[in-house]
Design an enzyme around this catalytic site. Structure first.
Site, PDB file in Angstrom:
ATOM      1  N   ARG A 166       3.080 -10.122  -2.456  1.00 31.34           N
ATOM      2  CA  ARG A 166       3.897  -9.638  -1.596  1.00 31.34           C
ATOM      3  C   ARG A 166       5.473  -9.979  -1.456  1.00 31.34           C
ATOM      4  O   ARG A 166       6.405 -10.810  -0.381  1.00 31.34           O
ATOM      5  CB  ARG A 166       3.753 -10.219   0.189  1.00 31.34           C
ATOM      6  CG  ARG A 166       1.754  -9.279   0.725  1.00 31.34           C
ATOM      7  CD  ARG A 166       2.299  -8.182   0.445  1.00 31.34           C
ATOM      8  NE  ARG A 166       0.713  -7.493   1.681  1.00 31.34           N
ATOM      9  CZ  ARG A 166      -0.327  -7.737   0.922  1.00 31.34           C
ATOM     10  NH1 ARG A 166      -0.227  -7.261  -0.726  1.00 31.34           N
ATOM     11  NH2 ARG A 166      -1.352  -7.482   1.076  1.00 31.34           N
ATOM     12  N   SER A 239       0.671  -6.816   9.343  1.00 30.68           N
ATOM     13  CA  SER A 239       0.914  -7.985   9.450  1.00 30.68           C
ATOM     14  C   SER A 239       1.781  -8.782   9.833  1.00 30.68           C
ATOM     15  O   SER A 239       3.262  -8.573   9.061  1.00 30.68           O
ATOM     16  CB  SER A 239       0.081  -8.215   7.806  1.00 30.68           C
ATOM     17  OG  SER A 239      -0.959  -7.710   7.654  1.00 30.68           O
ATOM     18  N   GLU A 335       5.718 -12.050   6.986  1.00 27.22           N
ATOM     19  CA  GLU A 335       6.212 -11.035   6.266  1.00 27.22           C
ATOM     20  C   GLU A 335       7.133 -10.649   6.610  1.00 27.22           C
ATOM     21  O   GLU A 335       8.130 -10.396   5.842  1.00 27.22           O
ATOM     22  CB  GLU A 335       5.041 -10.641   6.643  1.00 27.22           C
ATOM     23  CG  GLU A 335       5.184  -9.489   5.504  1.00 27.22           C
ATOM     24  CD  GLU A 335       3.627  -8.268   4.972  1.00 27.22           C
ATOM     25  OE1 GLU A 335       2.978  -9.360   4.471  1.00 27.22           O
ATOM     26  OE2 GLU A 335       3.572  -7.878   5.053  1.00 27.22           O
TER      27      GLU A 335
HETATM   28  P1  FAD Z   1      12.483  -1.649   5.637  1.00 20.58           P
HETATM   29  O1  FAD Z   1      11.138  -2.745   7.201  1.00 20.58           O
HETATM   30  O2  FAD Z   1      13.212  -0.736   6.758  1.00 20.58           O
HETATM   31  O3  FAD Z   1      13.109  -2.466   5.408  1.00 20.58           O
HETATM   32  C1  FAD Z   1      12.296  -3.330   4.455  1.00 20.58           C
HETATM   33  C2  FAD Z   1      12.979  -4.551   3.701  1.00 20.58           C
HETATM   34  O4  FAD Z   1      13.855  -3.656   2.528  1.00 20.58           O
HETATM   35  C3  FAD Z   1      15.105  -5.007   4.478  1.00 20.58           C
HETATM   36  O5  FAD Z   1      14.846  -6.368   3.675  1.00 20.58           O
HETATM   37  C4  FAD Z   1      15.773  -4.145   4.118  1.00 20.58           C
HETATM   38  O6  FAD Z   1      16.750  -4.106   3.502  1.00 20.58           O
HETATM   39  C5  FAD Z   1      14.445  -3.844   2.176  1.00 20.58           C
HETATM   40  N1  FAD Z   1      14.897  -2.161   1.911  1.00 20.58           N
HETATM   41  C6  FAD Z   1      14.522  -1.088   1.880  1.00 20.58           C
HETATM   42  N2  FAD Z   1      15.085  -0.390   1.591  1.00 20.58           N
HETATM   43  C7  FAD Z   1      15.782  -0.833   0.552  1.00 20.58           C
HETATM   44  C8  FAD Z   1      16.632   0.643  -0.605  1.00 20.58           C
HETATM   45  N3  FAD Z   1      15.841   1.393  -0.588  1.00 20.58           N
HETATM   46  N4  FAD Z   1      16.647  -0.425  -1.864  1.00 20.58           N
HETATM   47  C9  FAD Z   1      16.944  -2.450  -1.087  1.00 20.58           C
HETATM   48  N5  FAD Z   1      16.431  -2.314  -0.334  1.00 20.58           N
HETATM   49  C10 FAD Z   1      15.571  -1.950   0.832  1.00 20.58           C
HETATM   50  N6  FAD Z   1       2.955  -3.259   4.055  1.00 20.58           N
HETATM   51  C11 FAD Z   1       1.454  -3.540   2.556  1.00 20.58           C
HETATM   52  O7  FAD Z   1       2.343  -4.246   1.472  1.00 20.58           O
HETATM   53  N7  FAD Z   1       0.799  -3.086   2.904  1.00 20.58           N
HETATM   54  C12 FAD Z   1       0.155  -2.955   4.139  1.00 20.58           C
HETATM   55  O8  FAD Z   1      -1.350  -2.294   3.999  1.00 20.58           O
HETATM   56  C13 FAD Z   1       1.237  -2.690   5.083  1.00 20.58           C
HETATM   57  N8  FAD Z   1       0.406  -1.722   6.565  1.00 20.58           N
HETATM   58  C14 FAD Z   1       1.181  -2.042   7.113  1.00 20.58           C
HETATM   59  C15 FAD Z   1       0.790  -1.632   8.431  1.00 20.58           C
HETATM   60  C16 FAD Z   1       1.651  -1.008   9.715  1.00 20.58           C
HETATM   61  C17 FAD Z   1       0.606  -0.533  10.415  1.00 20.58           C
HETATM   62  C18 FAD Z   1       3.647  -1.393   9.622  1.00 20.58           C
HETATM   63  C19 FAD Z   1       3.785  -1.421  10.455  1.00 20.58           C
HETATM   64  C20 FAD Z   1       3.404  -1.736   8.745  1.00 20.58           C
HETATM   65  C21 FAD Z   1       2.680  -2.289   7.645  1.00 20.58           C
HETATM   66  N9  FAD Z   1       3.175  -2.503   6.293  1.00 20.58           N
HETATM   67  C22 FAD Z   1       2.611  -3.042   5.057  1.00 20.58           C
HETATM   68  C23 FAD Z   1       4.854  -3.081   5.829  1.00 20.58           C
HETATM   69  C24 FAD Z   1       5.898  -2.427   5.872  1.00 20.58           C
HETATM   70  O9  FAD Z   1       4.575  -0.924   6.063  1.00 20.58           O
HETATM   71  C25 FAD Z   1       6.097  -2.445   3.935  1.00 20.58           C
HETATM   72  O10 FAD Z   1       6.138  -3.269   3.923  1.00 20.58           O
HETATM   73  C26 FAD Z   1       6.902  -1.000   3.824  1.00 20.58           C
HETATM   74  O11 FAD Z   1       6.832  -1.054   2.922  1.00 20.58           O
HETATM   75  C27 FAD Z   1       8.480  -1.045   4.578  1.00 20.58           C
HETATM   76  O12 FAD Z   1       9.432  -0.282   3.646  1.00 20.58           O
HETATM   77  P2  FAD Z   1      10.211   0.546   4.826  1.00 20.58           P
HETATM   78  O13 FAD Z   1      11.109   1.556   4.953  1.00 20.58           O
HETATM   79  O14 FAD Z   1       9.853   0.167   6.433  1.00 20.58           O
HETATM   80  O15 FAD Z   1      11.746  -0.678   5.202  1.00 20.58           O
HETATM   81  P1  NAP Z   2      -9.818  -7.268   6.103  1.00 19.63           P
HETATM   82  O1  NAP Z   2     -10.469  -6.391   5.403  1.00 19.63           O
HETATM   83  O2  NAP Z   2      -9.988  -6.975   7.149  1.00 19.63           O
HETATM   84  O3  NAP Z   2      -9.425  -8.416   5.003  1.00 19.63           O
HETATM   85  C1  NAP Z   2      -9.046  -9.766   5.864  1.00 19.63           C
HETATM   86  C2  NAP Z   2      -8.207 -10.062   5.049  1.00 19.63           C
HETATM   87  O4  NAP Z   2      -9.093 -11.028   3.907  1.00 19.63           O
HETATM   88  C3  NAP Z   2      -6.763  -9.341   3.990  1.00 19.63           C
HETATM   89  O5  NAP Z   2      -6.023  -9.372   4.474  1.00 19.63           O
HETATM   90  C4  NAP Z   2      -7.493  -9.435   2.928  1.00 19.63           C
HETATM   91  O6  NAP Z   2      -6.058 -10.055   1.799  1.00 19.63           O
HETATM   92  C5  NAP Z   2      -8.608 -10.404   2.690  1.00 19.63           C
HETATM   93  N1  NAP Z   2      -9.885  -9.825   1.686  1.00 19.63           N
HETATM   94  C6  NAP Z   2     -10.863  -8.664   1.936  1.00 19.63           C
HETATM   95  N2  NAP Z   2     -11.410  -8.451   0.971  1.00 19.63           N
HETATM   96  C7  NAP Z   2     -11.266  -8.894   0.505  1.00 19.63           C
HETATM   97  C8  NAP Z   2     -11.783  -8.719  -1.152  1.00 19.63           C
HETATM   98  N3  NAP Z   2     -13.065  -8.962  -1.741  1.00 19.63           N
HETATM   99  N4  NAP Z   2     -10.968  -9.947  -2.471  1.00 19.63           N
HETATM  100  C9  NAP Z   2      -9.667 -10.868  -1.688  1.00 19.63           C
HETATM  101  N5  NAP Z   2      -9.589 -10.502  -0.316  1.00 19.63           N
HETATM  102  C10 NAP Z   2      -9.846  -9.758   0.538  1.00 19.63           C
HETATM  103  O7  NAP Z   2      -8.003  -6.608   6.099  1.00 19.63           O
HETATM  104  P2  NAP Z   2      -7.363  -5.848   7.354  1.00 19.63           P
HETATM  105  O8  NAP Z   2      -6.264  -6.594   8.145  1.00 19.63           O
HETATM  106  O9  NAP Z   2      -8.155  -4.429   7.506  1.00 19.63           O
HETATM  107  O10 NAP Z   2      -6.015  -5.223   6.336  1.00 19.63           O
HETATM  108  C11 NAP Z   2      -6.654  -4.040   4.762  1.00 19.63           C
HETATM  109  C12 NAP Z   2      -6.164  -4.234   3.901  1.00 19.63           C
HETATM  110  O11 NAP Z   2      -5.000  -3.743   3.736  1.00 19.63           O
HETATM  111  C13 NAP Z   2      -4.975  -5.348   3.188  1.00 19.63           C
HETATM  112  O12 NAP Z   2      -5.110  -5.461   1.965  1.00 19.63           O
HETATM  113  C14 NAP Z   2      -4.057  -5.913   3.590  1.00 19.63           C
HETATM  114  O13 NAP Z   2      -3.172  -6.639   3.116  1.00 19.63           O
HETATM  115  C15 NAP Z   2      -3.995  -4.585   4.101  1.00 19.63           C
HETATM  116  N6  NAP Z   2      -2.188  -4.641   5.532  1.00 19.63           N
HETATM  117  C16 NAP Z   2      -1.686  -5.020   4.937  1.00 19.63           C
HETATM  118  C17 NAP Z   2      -0.813  -5.123   6.014  1.00 19.63           C
HETATM  119  C18 NAP Z   2       0.513  -5.092   6.098  1.00 19.63           C
HETATM  120  O14 NAP Z   2       1.613  -5.230   7.418  1.00 19.63           O
HETATM  121  N7  NAP Z   2       1.136  -5.926   4.608  1.00 19.63           N
HETATM  122  C19 NAP Z   2      -0.647  -4.395   6.933  1.00 19.63           C
HETATM  123  C20 NAP Z   2      -2.205  -3.838   7.698  1.00 19.63           C
HETATM  124  C21 NAP Z   2      -2.760  -4.548   6.150  1.00 19.63           C
HETATM  125  P3  NAP Z   2      -5.202  -9.124   1.034  1.00 19.63           P
HETATM  126  O15 NAP Z   2      -3.994  -9.095   2.297  1.00 19.63           O
HETATM  127  O16 NAP Z   2      -4.530 -10.216   0.433  1.00 19.63           O
HETATM  128  O17 NAP Z   2      -5.577  -8.139   0.864  1.00 19.63           O
END
Ligand code: FAD
Ligand code: NAP
Length: 339
Positions: A166, A239, A335
């Site tokens: 991340r 998250s 995050e």
């Molecule tokens: P924004 O929120 O608009 O911006 C995020 C950051 O990036 C800010 O600092 C902004 O200034 C910068 N930025 C945006 N665009 C640019 C650009 N073109 N150039 C330079 N900087 C820029 N994230 C995960 O990693 N995994 C997940 O599974 C995941 N699941 C999510 C589920 C939900 C329901 C929600 C609400 C969020 C989730 N996220 C997840 C977080 C998020 O969706 C991601 O990080 C996504 O990539 C953010 O994109 P955005 O366009 O909305 O960025």
């Molecule tokens: P989950 O399946 O309930 O699992 C909980 C956590 O355990 C996850 O965050 C994941 O880490 C870790 N995990 C589970 N299985 C694993 C494996 N086999 N090996 C290593 N790590 C494992 O998680 P969840 O909340 O439903 O999310 C599912 C996936 O979507 C995850 O990968 C999560 O990161 C992603 N997600 C991200 C966001 C965001 O905003 N960043 C939001 C929703 C979902 P990791 O997170 O490192 O994968």
């Protein structure tokens, strides 16, 4: 068409938490020329610039005394295709999930585990988005960014992006790089990642013994739709905390009091704890104070029931951090990007 600069615009519709703060000036970029015009405007007006995409990883804690530029550039193209590997380029403003669906419709695999992540293509490298065992670094082929310090374009390869968990160079150098377009190395030959239990369980429930990439995408969409709140219904930024990486010795110590502690070994010998497990075990799941809360199904997600301010959400997050540090000796890192 030149940029439209709007003064005092509410950002409520432009961040998935639905926090109601104002941008001093707001504009939407549809081309590289628009981006350059925005930079010139900021220089002339001596105004900071905040670039956003879908606003799904933002926590806005006050009015933004800046030009808020929303990336709305569009375009997806295939740059090369050797019959197996296909390099696809997408503009920063493309919405992420529709882009993933487009790649699958072309018979290209690689992004299926990243289905249904909100936001834009341009923001995806910021935190090296990841889900279900895949991160964009795994299929990354390069990106083009504008250096806001020099005004020059620069191409980044995988190494130069310094992707981490991340994390990336772009997150480490906030405000310097404006990502214009991103390239992905996708494949006509499927190498599926089914290591995360819920994915294979869902495929089995659906009776799919030999899944393809689209099956995996659909399984992940169905899991996510059940488990995660839809920002259009309940404000959230996914998250709220990263999963902490801790020494194995701490895990052994914690297992004495918490034998069911969830921890995943990492290649470097550290262990990854599930932050959601820690928060749930500390009793925060479903907690609500005024309109700021912790989601009732997923303790890792903070939610806005309607009128929460960014500061109320931040305050709740800090209280959770303190509690987790006290109980488990683990420091949770937030995050979302805070402004
Ligand atoms: P924004 O929120 O608009 O911006 C995020 C950051 O990036 C800010 O600092 C902004 O200034 C910068 N930025 C945006 N665009 C640019 C650009 N073109 N150039 C330079 N900087 C820029 N994230 C995960 O990693 N995994 C997940 O599974 C995941 N699941 C999510 C589920 C939900 C329901 C929600 C609400 C969020 C989730 N996220 C997840 C977080 C998020 O969706 C991601 O990080 C996504 O990539 C953010 O994109 P955005 O366009 O909305 O960025
Ligand atoms: P989950 O399946 O309930 O699992 C909980 C956590 O355990 C996850 O965050 C994941 O880490 C870790 N995990 C589970 N299985 C694993 C494996 N086999 N090996 C290593 N790590 C494992 O998680 P969840 O909340 O439903 O999310 C599912 C996936 O979507 C995850 O990968 C999560 O990161 C992603 N997600 C991200 C966001 C965001 O905003 N960043 C939001 C929703 C979902 P990791 O997170 O490192 O994968």
């Amino acid at each position: 068409m030149s940029l439209v600069f709007e003064p005092q615009v509410s950002l409520k519709a432009f961040n998935t938490f639905g926090v109601d703060v104002r941008a001093q000036v707001f504009a939407q970029a549809h081309s590289d020329a628009d981006v350059r015009e925005a930079l010139a405007y900021c220089a002339q007006q001596q105004l900071p610039l905040l670039v956003i995409g879908g606003g799904s990883n933002l926590l806005l804690t006050a009015d933004i005394p800046a030009l808020v530029l929303r990336m709305a550039t569009q375009g997806i193209r295939i740059l090369s295709d050797d019959g197996v590997q296909v390099i696809v380029e997408a503009e920063a403003g493309e919405a992420w999930h529709p882009f993933v669906l487009w790649t699958l419709a072309q018979g290209l695999s690689g992004l299926e585990n990243l289905s249904l992540i909100p936001g834009t293509v341009g923001a995806a490298p910021m935190q090296n988005i990841g889900a279900y065992g895949v991160e964009i670094k795994d299929v990354f082929a390069g990106l083009t960014a504008l250096d806001r310090e020099s005004g020059e374009l620069r191409d980044f390869d995988l190494h130069a992006c310094r992707f981490g968990y991340r994390d990336s160079l772009f997150k480490q150098q906030p405000g310097r790089w404006l990502i214009l377009r991103v390239r992905f190395a996708l494949s006509r030959v499927e190498h599926l990642h089914l290591g995360y239990g819920p994915v294979s369980q869902r495929l089995a429930q659906l009776g799919i013994a030999q899944p393809n990439a689209s099956d995996v995408s659909q399984a992940i969409c169905s899991i996510r739709s059940e488990k995660l709140p839809d920002p259009a219904v309940l404000g959230n930024a996914g998250s709220f905390f990263k999963n902490p990486l801790v020494p194995a010795a701490l895990v052994a110590e914690l297992k004495v009091d918490y034998p069911d502690l969830v921890a995943y070994p990492q290649a470097d010998g550290q262990m990854k704890l599930a932050a959601g497990w820690l928060i749930e075990r500390a009793g925060w799941k479903g907690f609500r104070e005024a309109d700021a809360g912790v989601h009732r199904l997923q303790a890792l997600v903070l939610v806005n029931y309607g009128g929460a301010t960014g500061l109320q959400l931040l305050n709740l997050a800090q209280r959770i951090q303190q509690d987790i540090a006290q109980r488990f000796k683990v420091q949770l890192e937030m995050e979302p990007n805070r402004y």
